[in-house]
Design a protein around this motif. Structure first.
Motif, mmCIF file in Angstrom:
data_model
loop_
_atom_site.group_PDB
_atom_site.id
_atom_site.type_symbol
_atom_site.label_atom_id
_atom_site.label_comp_id
_atom_site.label_asym_id
_atom_site.label_seq_id
_atom_site.Cartn_x
_atom_site.Cartn_y
_atom_site.Cartn_z
ATOM 1 N N PRO A 85 0.833 -1.201 0.000
ATOM 2 C CA PRO A 85 0.000 0.000 0.000
ATOM 3 C C PRO A 85 0.871 1.257 0.000
ATOM 4 N N GLY A 86 0.296 2.394 -0.372
ATOM 5 C CA GLY A 86 0.931 3.693 -0.555
ATOM 6 C C GLY A 86 2.207 4.019 0.184
ATOM 7 N N ASP A 87 2.117 4.277 1.490
ATOM 8 C CA ASP A 87 3.301 4.692 2.243
ATOM 9 C C ASP A 87 4.371 3.613 2.263
ATOM 10 N N TRP A 88 3.969 2.367 2.413
ATOM 11 C CA TRP A 88 4.930 1.270 2.418
ATOM 12 C C TRP A 88 5.610 1.169 1.057
ATOM 13 N N ARG A 89 4.821 1.351 -0.015
ATOM 14 C CA ARG A 89 5.382 1.282 -1.362
ATOM 15 C C ARG A 89 6.466 2.346 -1.537
ATOM 16 N N ARG A 90 6.165 3.569 -1.124
ATOM 17 C CA ARG A 90 7.150 4.648 -1.249
ATOM 18 C C ARG A 90 8.391 4.349 -0.404
ATOM 19 N N GLY A 91 8.181 3.906 0.826
ATOM 20 C CA GLY A 91 9.309 3.603 1.711
ATOM 21 C C GLY A 91 10.186 2.492 1.172
ATOM 22 N N MET A 92 9.560 1.415 0.703
ATOM 23 C CA MET A 92 10.345 0.290 0.169
ATOM 24 C C MET A 92 11.031 0.658 -1.145
ATOM 25 N N SER A 93 10.364 1.463 -1.971
ATOM 26 C CA SER A 93 10.988 1.897 -3.224
ATOM 27 C C SER A 93 12.208 2.753 -2.932
ATOM 28 N N GLN A 94 12.096 3.665 -1.940
ATOM 29 C CA GLN A 94 13.246 4.476 -1.553
ATOM 30 C C GLN A 94 14.365 3.602 -0.992
ATOM 31 N N PHE A 95 13.992 2.638 -0.169
ATOM 32 C CA PHE A 95 14.978 1.733 0.415
ATOM 33 C C PHE A 95 15.739 0.999 -0.692
ATOM 34 N N ALA A 96 15.009 0.469 -1.676
ATOM 35 C CA ALA A 96 15.653 -0.231 -2.796
ATOM 36 C C ALA A 96 16.556 0.726 -3.576
ATOM 37 N N THR A 97 16.113 1.957 -3.763
ATOM 38 C CA THR A 97 16.923 2.955 -4.474
ATOM 39 C C THR A 97 18.209 3.249 -3.715
ATOM 40 N N PHE A 98 18.115 3.414 -2.391
ATOM 41 C CA PHE A 98 19.307 3.689 -1.589
ATOM 42 C C PHE A 98 20.276 2.506 -1.637
ATOM 43 N N LEU A 99 19.748 1.277 -1.574
ATOM 44 C CA LEU A 99 20.618 0.099 -1.676
ATOM 45 C C LEU A 99 21.285 0.047 -3.050
ATOM 46 N N ARG A 100 20.514 0.357 -4.084
ATOM 47 C CA ARG A 100 21.063 0.322 -5.441
ATOM 48 C C ARG A 100 22.124 1.410 -5.641
ATOM 49 N N THR A 101 21.965 2.534 -4.943
ATOM 50 C CA THR A 101 22.897 3.655 -5.070
ATOM 51 C C THR A 101 24.147 3.472 -4.213
ATOM 52 N N PHE A 102 23.960 3.069 -2.949
ATOM 53 C CA PHE A 102 25.059 3.029 -1.992
ATOM 54 C C PHE A 102 25.500 1.620 -1.600
ATOM 55 N N GLY A 103 24.734 0.602 -1.967
ATOM 56 C CA GLY A 103 25.067 -0.766 -1.588
ATOM 57 C C GLY A 103 25.039 -0.946 -0.082
ATOM 58 N N CYS A 104 25.905 -1.793 0.419
ATOM 59 C CA CYS A 104 25.962 -2.071 1.858
ATOM 60 C C CYS A 104 26.337 -0.834 2.667
ATOM 61 N N ASP A 105 27.005 0.115 2.034
ATOM 62 C CA ASP A 105 27.363 1.345 2.756
ATOM 63 C C ASP A 105 26.121 2.055 3.285
ATOM 64 N N TYR A 106 24.978 1.899 2.617
ATOM 65 C CA TYR A 106 23.758 2.541 3.106
ATOM 66 C C TYR A 106 23.421 2.061 4.520
ATOM 67 N N LEU A 107 23.699 0.800 4.805
ATOM 68 C CA LEU A 107 23.417 0.246 6.130
ATOM 69 C C LEU A 107 24.394 0.759 7.177
ATOM 70 N N ALA A 108 25.473 1.387 6.733
ATOM 71 C CA ALA A 108 26.450 1.972 7.653
ATOM 72 C C ALA A 108 26.281 3.493 7.707
ATOM 73 N N PHE A 109 25.089 3.968 7.367
ATOM 74 C CA PHE A 109 24.793 5.404 7.391
ATOM 75 C C PHE A 109 25.097 5.972 8.772
ATOM 76 N N GLY A 110 25.852 7.059 8.801
ATOM 77 C CA GLY A 110 26.238 7.668 10.062
ATOM 78 C C GLY A 110 27.620 7.244 10.518
ATOM 79 N N SER A 111 28.262 6.369 9.752
ATOM 80 C CA SER A 111 29.630 5.939 10.059
ATOM 81 C C SER A 111 30.554 6.562 9.013
ATOM 82 N N PRO A 112 31.856 6.390 9.170
ATOM 83 C CA PRO A 112 32.767 6.919 8.132
ATOM 84 C C PRO A 112 32.487 6.344 6.738
ATOM 85 N N ARG A 113 31.869 5.171 6.660
ATOM 86 C CA ARG A 113 31.562 4.578 5.354
ATOM 87 C C ARG A 113 30.527 5.398 4.589
ATOM 88 N N LEU A 114 29.576 6.010 5.305
ATOM 89 C CA LEU A 114 28.541 6.838 4.687
ATOM 90 C C LEU A 114 28.131 7.897 5.705
#
Length: 184
Positions: free
Chosen positions: A73-102
């Motif tokens: 549904p709507g909000d979940w779709r947007r959130g998951m689409s953004q999540f997939a985009t961030f993974l596609r853009t930053f890879g595993c570094d996205y999961l290290a957001f806030g660290s020196p990696r990202l």
């Protein structure tokens, strides 16, 4: 889901790093798959290193997350689409957001991966029944040998090891956010 229940081996349920984004029991792969000798041997031998962004298996997993987003549904779709985009853009570094990696000031990141206590590194750490990213990003997820859904080749957990990395606590509203833990 029904096909995975009938043909789990053919569908990849017996491989910890299969690209199936929904390979947990809630996604059709039975518990017996993740408890089989073949699965456990593969997990024990899996290198404790994050997959590269261009790894075909990782990209197929991200494609599965993006496809799953379209069924939400709507909000979940947007959130998951953004999540997939961030993974596609930053890879595993996205999961290290806030660290020196990202670093936090990285352009293009609209929300951290652990907002509200969500942690896609662990089973049931998010609102979707997707395979934990610890299979693909064990270093960014803070895996230790023996943690659920983590390679057996990761460093052992010591009494001083925190279950959560500092960047996994950012944005958490829970006193103790979901983090890699020993299997029950």
């Amino acid at each position: 889901v029904r096909t995975r229940q009938l043909c789990p081996h053919t569908c990849g349920c017996n491989d910890p790093r299969s690209p199936l984004s929904t390979s947990l029991p809630a996604g059709g792969c039975g518990l017996q798959c993740s408890r089989s000798g073949e699965y456990l041997e593969a997990l024990a031998a899996m290198p404790c290193r994050d997959l590269e962004l261009n790894d075909p298996t990782f990209q197929a997993y991200i494609d599965g997350v993006a496809s799953l987003a379209h069924t939400m549904p709507g909000d979940w779709r947007r959130g998951m689409s953004q999540f997939a985009t961030f993974l596609r853009t930053f890879g595993c570094d996205y999961l290290a957001f806030g660290s020196p990696r990202l670093p936090v000031n990285t352009s293009g990141v609209e929300w951290p991966p652990y907002v509200g206590g969500v942690n896609f590194c662990v089973e049931d750490g998010a609102w979707l029944p997707i395979k934990p990213l610890s299979y693909f990003c064990p270093v960014a997820c803070g895996c230790r040998a023996g943690d659920a859904h983590c390679p057996g080749t990761c460093p052992p957990r010591t009494p001083d090891s925190s279950p959560c990395l500092s960047y996994q606590r950012v944005g958490s509203v829970k006193p103790e956010p979901a983090c890699p833990i020993l299997p029950v």
